[in-house]
Structure formats: structure tokens, C-alpha cells
Design an enzyme around this catalytic site. Structure first.
Site, mmCIF file in Angstrom:
data_model
loop_
_atom_site.group_PDB
_atom_site.id
_atom_site.type_symbol
_atom_site.label_atom_id
_atom_site.label_comp_id
_atom_site.label_asym_id
_atom_site.label_seq_id
_atom_site.Cartn_x
_atom_site.Cartn_y
_atom_site.Cartn_z
ATOM 1 N N ARG A 110 -86.078 -4.089 42.570
ATOM 2 C CA ARG A 110 -87.117 -4.739 43.368
ATOM 3 C C ARG A 110 -86.967 -6.259 43.262
ATOM 4 O O ARG A 110 -86.611 -6.772 42.189
ATOM 5 C CB ARG A 110 -88.466 -4.304 42.801
ATOM 6 C CG ARG A 110 -89.700 -4.859 43.491
ATOM 7 C CD ARG A 110 -89.859 -4.322 44.863
ATOM 8 N NE ARG A 110 -91.212 -4.503 45.380
ATOM 9 C CZ ARG A 110 -91.505 -4.387 46.680
ATOM 10 N NH1 ARG A 110 -90.568 -4.110 47.570
ATOM 11 N NH2 ARG A 110 -92.751 -4.527 47.083
ATOM 12 N N THR A 384 -88.171 -0.953 56.278
ATOM 13 C CA THR A 384 -87.479 -0.599 55.052
ATOM 14 C C THR A 384 -86.468 0.431 55.492
ATOM 15 O O THR A 384 -86.473 0.838 56.643
ATOM 16 C CB THR A 384 -88.550 -0.062 54.064
ATOM 17 O OG1 THR A 384 -89.478 -1.111 53.822
ATOM 18 C CG2 THR A 384 -87.997 0.470 52.783
ATOM 19 N N THR A 402 -85.306 -2.527 51.140
ATOM 20 C CA THR A 402 -86.154 -3.207 52.115
ATOM 21 C C THR A 402 -85.950 -4.712 52.129
ATOM 22 O O THR A 402 -85.531 -5.305 51.131
ATOM 23 C CB THR A 402 -87.639 -2.914 51.807
ATOM 24 O OG1 THR A 402 -88.445 -3.403 52.869
ATOM 25 C CG2 THR A 402 -88.101 -3.563 50.512
ATOM 26 N N ASN A 404 -88.749 -6.029 53.528
ATOM 27 C CA ASN A 404 -90.171 -5.944 53.830
ATOM 28 C C ASN A 404 -90.322 -5.605 55.309
ATOM 29 O O ASN A 404 -90.028 -4.490 55.684
ATOM 30 C CB ASN A 404 -90.966 -7.184 53.436
ATOM 31 C CG ASN A 404 -92.429 -6.815 53.187
ATOM 32 O OD1 ASN A 404 -92.755 -5.636 53.147
ATOM 33 N ND2 ASN A 404 -93.296 -7.784 53.019
ATOM 34 N N ASP A 426 -95.869 -8.635 49.622
ATOM 35 C CA ASP A 426 -96.309 -7.377 49.008
ATOM 36 C C ASP A 426 -97.170 -7.621 47.766
ATOM 37 O O ASP A 426 -97.793 -6.693 47.243
ATOM 38 C CB ASP A 426 -95.106 -6.490 48.644
ATOM 39 C CG ASP A 426 -94.795 -5.484 49.744
ATOM 40 O OD1 ASP A 426 -95.602 -5.354 50.674
ATOM 41 O OD2 ASP A 426 -93.741 -4.827 49.666
ATOM 42 N N SER A 455 -94.771 -2.060 45.260
ATOM 43 C CA SER A 455 -94.083 -1.436 46.402
ATOM 44 C C SER A 455 -94.701 -0.077 46.707
ATOM 45 O O SER A 455 -95.464 0.473 45.914
ATOM 46 C CB SER A 455 -92.609 -1.256 46.044
ATOM 47 O OG SER A 455 -91.943 -0.522 47.039
ATOM 48 N N SER A 456 -94.339 0.442 47.869
ATOM 49 C CA SER A 456 -94.716 1.814 48.213
ATOM 50 C C SER A 456 -93.484 2.717 48.310
ATOM 51 O O SER A 456 -93.602 3.895 48.659
ATOM 52 C CB SER A 456 -95.421 1.845 49.568
ATOM 53 O OG SER A 456 -96.590 1.082 49.535
ATOM 54 N N GLY A 476 -91.405 2.449 55.951
ATOM 55 C CA GLY A 476 -92.744 2.510 56.550
ATOM 56 C C GLY A 476 -93.833 1.806 55.773
ATOM 57 O O GLY A 476 -95.012 2.108 55.975
ATOM 58 N N GLY A 477 -93.477 0.881 54.859
ATOM 59 C CA GLY A 477 -94.522 0.138 54.133
ATOM 60 C C GLY A 477 -95.467 1.096 53.427
ATOM 61 O O GLY A 477 -95.040 2.059 52.779
HETATM 62 N N1 GLY Z 1 -92.087 -3.707 51.469
HETATM 63 C C1 GLY Z 1 -92.496 -2.394 51.514
HETATM 64 C C2 GLY Z 1 -92.649 -1.778 50.171
HETATM 65 O O1 GLY Z 1 -92.008 -2.181 49.225
HETATM 66 O O2 GLY Z 1 -93.419 -0.886 50.014
#
Ligand code: GLY
Length: 572
Positions: A110, A384, A402, A404, A426, A455-456, A476-477
Site C-alpha cells: 500500500r 483499481t 490501484t 485510487n 483514502d 483501503s477496501s 471499485g473503491g
Molecule cells: N483506493 C481504493 C482502495 O484502496 O480501497
């Protein structure tokens, strides 16, 4: 099955229809004649990613004797060239893997907040969020992690790195034909690319792009060669680092030479839990993905989902209410666990999850004013991309990376040819202020130097009888964990085919805003029933692009690429 619509939208374009003979490059790929394959079954290996050329690169590595880790590395590098909106070396991501010897891995690459970051760096003197400062331009970029992640995962690869990066270098140097979708996407970004870059790049020019144009990325090819020749130092030190820092100095960014040199990818304890006789393996903090997935699946586990049926008002309502509760906890409790004590045990305790569902009222919409984060006894940000790979030994790898949102910060590092992320958004730039995905947060996800933003991303492997059963994930965030949740439920509970599990309409609730996002093809009768229960619905174009490999009872691999994009599944 060939994917007709991709052929149709390319119809009339020379690179697909003028009958030019196919010509394979040194990597055995024809970058000017390609098409997406939506489904395949093979016994020797499978690669599913967001771009046909990247999936082909991954498959060619498997065919050359590489394992799933090799193929995942080569596919990521190819995506950094052929899928510039999200494939990257200027961003970050996560890898979940289950090796054939039973070892499970979770790699965190990350992005990280630069040392110069401050909690209020995106606020003006009045304490208001400065528009776009955390989402556009060099000021929005965290220290990239992708290249460190690639080299960290090399310890599980079989082939030399050069073999894995050469296809990407060739695609950057000699170019590939862009599709109509890519041409449109680049044209749509032209103004912003002009605004956030002082020099020209491969991604913006005066004449609009059109389908079939060859995209050559000469500067990126040079950067990839420096990485090939010097390893991670080819990115984090030397010429590439100098170019990144020069870009920061010229356009108001925060990343320093020391930030780059000191960046480390980190091995994490994989997030693991049981669901109806399966073992789910996913990402721990700083991704909320694994924890949310655990909360959501456990909150539905003892409910009769199969009886309700996929996309029925009952199942959608139940899953929505579960999503609401998990995302309320996300906003309150989740952030980089190296900086903030995330109460994972408490948030996953069966009694806690049972208590969370106590006020669930079938047939009546819940409310995000009433439902807040749960009370626990704690001791103390859309574009992403995902790829799923499996090889014939049974090594399974799921990687989500990603920038973002689409094309990240829109800033291309001058002379280095790659786009920087806008991942700083984020973080919770101000408590309660929604980020670009509408997600809110507070102390747990506040900005601090060297901290990783929440993050997701949810690269996930599901085991059945201790063997890989599903390899999956999606972009998809904030919709990522709910898309993975729904894909797993579609297969395990609703017993849908792998193809339907990926392609049926999705829905998403994230606590705030208090509404259900639904895809256009969501069934009318369920829409109406949900509205009658009191839910606000909001239609959106698409939710997620799931890449799924399902391992069939005979051990072969069924690979499904999401029909929502040009995603492609390659098997052999
Ligand atoms: N930028 C999307 C995530 O990391 O969830």
C-alpha cells in the site's frame, strides 16, 4: 467463449477488421489484434485480469514454466503499460496467496504518507477541505508501493525477473492498439492531464485518440528497463527517484528522496475465517477488506439466504443491512493497525455480530442515524484493478492494485512516463468529511507521516476441504468488499454458476450515504419492494469488475472475466 461486444465495438477498425495478418512479438503476443475472452476452462493454469494483453502475458509466463506468482508479477507489469487508468508502478496494492504447500501469504504494498504529511495538510486556515488537493496533482500522491511489492513477492517466483518484465517493456516500447473504451477514457481526461502536467506525455496530446491508435510509452519503457537492471533501486533510487522528486518539487508534491528509499512492502498475517465449511483468506489492515468480509459473511451465515434467493427483496435487504453495519464500524474503527489499535477481535466476536443484528427488521428499511458503529470493549478511498491467477500445482494468487480513481492524480512523472496515485484521499482528510467514495472516517484513519491510508481492496482466496476453491477480487473503491461478499454468497449460498455469480447485478450500501446503490439491470420488482420498505435507491452504471477463478471438482480451473469491462480470462 469469444466476447462479442468487444469485437462489435471494434468493428470497422483496422486493427481488428482489415485482415492484417496477426504478428506475434517476442513475448508471443500480438498487441495489435486481440480480443477479450470472458470464460475459459483449463487444467494447467488460468489468469484473469482487466486487459486481454495482460492476461495473455500472464498465461505465456505459466506456459514457460512460471508459477502463479511469476504470472501475477508479469501480469501486473503488463497492466502498468496496457491499462494506465489503474495498472501501475506509481500506486500500490495487496496480494493474497495460498501456495501449493499450504502456506498462506498477505503482502501489503500500500502507498504510504510522505514524512512531510500532516493531519490537516488538505485543510485551509478555516479548517475546510481544500477542493481537489487530496485527489489531483502531485499533492495527492502517497509514496508508491507497487515496485517494492513486486520484488518482495519475487522470493516465491521461479523465473528470473527479466523474463517477467520483458513483455511489459516490449509493450511500452513498441506500443499496442488501444480500444475504443481506452481512447474515450484518455480523451475524457485530456483537460485534467493538461492541467496537472507541465510537459507532454503519452497520455495526452492535441489530436483526440481513436480506437486502433498505437500507444507507445517510451519514457515508461526506460523506467521499466531501469527496474529490470537495478531491481527495486531502479525505481526507489537513482534516475527514477530523481525524476519523481523533481516532479514533486515542480508541482507541489510531498514525496522526498528519503521517502522513496525507505519505502518497504510488508508481509502481514493473512486475514482468515470460516464460512459454511469454507476457509476465507483475505487482506488484513491497512485494508478493511478482510475484516468487512468477515463481519458481513458472519452476519448472514445463520440466515436462510438460499431460501430467499439471489436478488430477491429479502436477500438484498438482509445483505444491505449487514453492509450498513459493517461500514459503520469501518468509519469508526478501521485504519493502519501499525498506527492505531484496530479492535479486530472485538469486531469479529460472534456475540458482537449477533448483537449488531438485533435491531434488524425484515421488511423495513434501517437507518444510518439509528445504526452507528457498534460499541465494543476495546482495550485501548474507484479505479483499481484486480487479477486472479492459479497454476497447475495449485498455487493461487489474488492481487488488487490501484492508483485510487481512474488515472490517479493525473500527474505523469515527467521523463519517467508513469502516472502517480492520488491515494492520500483514502485517508480521512477531515473527520466526517466524505472522501471521493463518499466514505467517512475519523481518528483511526487520520493522516500521519509514514502511515498507510485505509483501503477496501479485498484480494481473496476461498478454500474448500483445504484446497483452493475460489480466487477472486475486484476494483471499485468502497464497493470492493461488498462485491466480493456478494460473489461469495452467490456461489456458496445461492449456488449460482461462476458466470452468473460475477455478472448478475450488484448493489452496495456503505452506511453513509444512507442509500442502496444499484446497477442499471437490477430487477424492477426488487427495486419496488425495497422502495416500499423505505430504502432510497441510487442507480449507477456499474459496480465492480470481478475476476474469478473457480476450481472445479475434477481439479480444472473455470476462469470468468467480468462482463462489465474488457476484462479477459486466459486458460490452458
Ligand atoms: N483506493 C481504493 C482502495 O484502496 O480501497
Amino acid at each position: 467463449m469469444r466476447y462479442l461486444s468487444f469485437i462489435l465495438f471494434a468493428a470497422g477498425l483496422c486493427f481488428f477488421s482489415c485482415g492484417a495478418p496477426a504478428e506475434k512479438n517476442a513475448s508471443g503476443i500480438d498487441p495489435f489484434h486481440y480480443e477479450a475472452q470472458k470464460k475459459g476452462v483449463g487444467a494447467n493454469g488460468a489468469v484473469v485480469s482487466a486487459h486481454p494483453l495482460a492476461s495473455q502475458v500472464g498465461l505465456s509466463i505459466l506456459k514457460q514454466g512460471g508459477n502463479a506468482v511469476d504470472a501475477a508479477i508479469a501480469t501486473q507489469l503488463a497492466l502498468a503499460v496496457v491499462y494506465p487508468e489503474a495498472g501501475n508502478i506509481g500506486g500500490g496494492g495487496f496480494m493474497a496467496a495460498r501456495l501449493s504447500n499450504g502456506k498462506i501469504l498477505a503482502l501489503d504494498f500500500r502507498e504510504m504518507a510522505p514524512a512531510a504529511s500532516r493531519r490537516d495538510m488538505y485543510l485551509d486556515e478555516q479548517g475546510s477541505v481544500i477542493p481537489k488537493k487530496s485527489t489531483r496533482g502531485a499533492s495527492s500522491s502517497g509514496v508508491p508501493g507497487t515496485v517494492a511489492g513486486l520484488f518482495e513477492s519475487m522470493q516465491y517466483a521461479k523465473l528470473p525477473f527479466q523474463k517477467l518484465i520483458d513483455p511489459a517493456i516490449e509493450l511500452a516500447e513498441k506500443g499496442f492498439a488501444i480500444s475504443e473504451r481506452e481512447a474515450n477514457a484518455l480523451n475524457n481526461q485530456r483537460e485534467e492531464f493538461n492541467q496537472y502536467n507541465s510537459s507532454a506525455s503519452a497520455f495526452h496530446r492535441d489530436i483526440p485518440f481513436k480506437a486502433g491508435d498505437t500507444l507507445i510509452q517510451a519514457d515508461l519503457a526506460l523506467t521499466l528497463k531501469r527496474i529490470r537492471d537495478n531491481g527495486r533501486a531502479g525505481f526507489y533510487e537513482g534516475e527514477t527517484a530523481k525524476l519523481i522528486v523533481a516532479q514533486m518539487n515542480a508541482t507541489g508534491g510531498y514525496i522526498s528522496a528519503d521517502d522513496l528509499k525507505n519505502y518497504q512492502a510488508k508481509w502481514r498475517e493473512p486475514f482468515q475465517f470460516a464460512y459454511k465449511g469454507h476457509t476465507v483468506i483475505s487482506m488484513p489492515m491497512p485494508s478493511s477488506g478482510g475484516l468487512l468480509l468477515n463481519q458481513m459473511l458472519k452476519m448472514v451465515e445463520d440466515r436462510p439466504l438460499a431460501e430467499y434467493g439471489a436478488l430477491s427483496p429479502q436477500s438484498v435487504q438482509l445483505m444491505t443491512e449487514v453492509e450498513r453495519r459493517a461500514y459503520a464500524d469501518r468509519a469508526q474503527y478501521m485504519g493502519d493497525a501499525d498506527f492505531y489499535k484496530v479492535p479486530v477481535k472485538e469486531l469479529t466476536r460472534p456475540e458482537y455480530l449477533k448483537e449488531r443484528m438485533k435491531d434488524y427488521a425484515p421488511g423495513k428499511a434501517g437507518s444510518s442515524i439509528v445504526t452507528q458503529a457498534g460499541r465494543i470493549q476495546a482495550k485501548e478511498s474507484e479505479e483499481t484493478t484486480h487479477l486472479s491467477v492459479i497454476d497447475k500445482e495449485g498455487n493461487a494468487v489474488a492481487v488488487t492494485t490501484t492508483l485510487n480513481d481512474s488515472y490517479g492524480s493525473r500527474t505523469v512523472v515527467a521523463g519517467a512516463g508513469f502516472i502517480l496515485n492520488d491515494e492520500m484521499d483514502d485517508f480521512s482528510v477531515k473527520p466526517g468529511a466524505p472522501n471521493m467514495f463518499g466514505a467517512v472516517g475519523g481518528e483511526a484513519n487520520a493522516i500521519a507521516p509514514h502511515k498507510r491510508m485505509l483501503s477496501s481492496m479485498t484480494p481473496t482466496i476461498v478454500l474448500k476441504e483445504d484446497k483452493p476453491f475460489l480466487v477472486t477480487g475486484t476494483p471499485g473503491g468502497t464497493t470492493i468488499p461488498t462485491s466480493v461478499f456478494q460473489t461469495i454468497v452467490n456461489i456458496i449460498d445461492f449456488k449460482l454458476s461462476a458466470e452468473d455469480a460475477v455478472n448478475i447485478p450488484k448493489f452496495h450500501h456503505q452506511w453513509l450515504p444512507d442509500r442502496i446503490d444499484i446497477e442499471k439491470k437490477f430487477p424492477d420488482s426488487t427495486r419496488l419492494a425495497l422502495q416500499n420498505m423505505g430504502y432510497a435507491l441510487s442507480e449507477r452504471n456499474s459496480i465492480g469488475r470481478v475476476e474469478l477463478i473457480r476450481i472445479l471438482p475434477d481439479g480444472s480451473f473455470e476462469a470468468i472475466a467480468d462482463s462489465r469491462g474488457e476484462d479477459s480470462a486466459e486458460v490452458f
